[in-house]
Enzyme design. Sequence first.
Site, PDB file in Angstrom:
ATOM      1  N   ILE A 108     -22.092  37.692  19.480  1.00  8.58           N
ATOM      2  CA  ILE A 108     -20.905  37.209  18.788  1.00  8.58           C
ATOM      3  C   ILE A 108     -19.736  37.130  19.769  1.00  8.58           C
ATOM      4  O   ILE A 108     -19.659  37.920  20.710  1.00  8.58           O
ATOM      5  CB  ILE A 108     -20.560  38.126  17.580  1.00  8.58           C
ATOM      6  CG1 ILE A 108     -19.361  37.595  16.773  1.00  8.58           C
ATOM      7  CG2 ILE A 108     -20.349  39.566  18.006  1.00  8.58           C
ATOM      8  CD1 ILE A 108     -19.150  38.310  15.447  1.00  8.58           C
ATOM      9  N   CYS A 109     -18.868  36.160  19.563  1.00 12.02           N
ATOM     10  CA  CYS A 109     -17.633  36.004  20.333  1.00 12.02           C
ATOM     11  C   CYS A 109     -17.943  35.880  21.824  1.00 12.02           C
ATOM     12  O   CYS A 109     -18.755  35.068  22.240  1.00 12.02           O
ATOM     13  CB  CYS A 109     -16.688  37.160  20.034  1.00 12.02           C
ATOM     14  SG  CYS A 109     -14.984  36.900  20.600  1.00 12.02           S
ATOM     15  N   GLY A 110     -17.323  36.701  22.664  1.00 10.93           N
ATOM     16  CA  GLY A 110     -17.506  36.597  24.101  1.00 10.93           C
ATOM     17  C   GLY A 110     -18.928  36.798  24.560  1.00 10.93           C
ATOM     18  O   GLY A 110     -19.324  36.304  25.629  1.00 10.93           O
ATOM     19  N   THR A 112     -21.470  35.446  23.343  1.00  7.86           N
ATOM     20  CA  THR A 112     -22.151  34.149  23.364  1.00  7.86           C
ATOM     21  C   THR A 112     -21.957  33.475  24.719  1.00  7.86           C
ATOM     22  O   THR A 112     -22.858  32.797  25.213  1.00  7.86           O
ATOM     23  CB  THR A 112     -21.640  33.221  22.248  1.00  7.86           C
ATOM     24  OG1 THR A 112     -20.242  32.945  22.440  1.00  7.86           O
ATOM     25  CG2 THR A 112     -21.825  33.850  20.871  1.00  7.86           C
ATOM     26  N   ALA A 159     -22.488  33.707  16.867  1.00  8.50           N
ATOM     27  CA  ALA A 159     -21.428  33.662  15.860  1.00  8.50           C
ATOM     28  C   ALA A 159     -20.062  33.636  16.519  1.00  8.50           C
ATOM     29  O   ALA A 159     -19.879  34.108  17.649  1.00  8.50           O
ATOM     30  CB  ALA A 159     -21.524  34.878  14.934  1.00  8.50           C
TER      31      ALA A 159
END
Length: 213
Positions: A108-110, A112, A159
Amino acid sequence: MERQTVHLAVYDTMADWEYGYAIAHIQSPEFQKVPGCYEVKTVGATLAPVTTKGGVRIVPDITLAQLVPESSALLILPGADSAATGGIADFAEMAARFLAAEKPVAAICGATAALAQQGLLDKRAHTSNAPEFLAMTGYQGSSRYVDQPAITDGNVITASGVAPIAFAAEIFRILDLYDESTLDAWWQLFAKQDPAGFYALMQDQEQAQEQAQ
């Protein structure tokens, strides 16, 4: 029944809000298809304590060197301040090992961006905070970007950092944690803030108890 282990990667400045829904419900037996079938263990680069974005101090259960993908049900990678700039590259490398062993990974977030830097999103449908966020990694998968809060392609969940509930729902699906009707009720309660979801969860629990008798 032998409990399976979900591994949560932990590192300094990890974003507390991004993984909370997922691990809290994985650890809670209520409403699960097989109550208590999973446990959560934390994985650090070392056993030294880490401090989250919110200032919470976590002592890892195991180190990356001790983590064996084949013994895990899932690896969860939260975002962190340095996640998009190589700060969690060793965890992304472990993610590649998980996928090679046909074990799922959720980022999720960074985190990814860390997967993108490893080339793990080049051939998979994926999402993140924005297309431009991943473009800065120089990865080759921009044509596979999907503009939605969370998505699963094969064994990879991705995400946006502002979609922890959608992230959790994808994790529950890949773990087969809930019946679909239960997951629908959970989504109704937590994502839509509809109290009717709570009563639907209670009804599902009563029915499960009756069937178990």
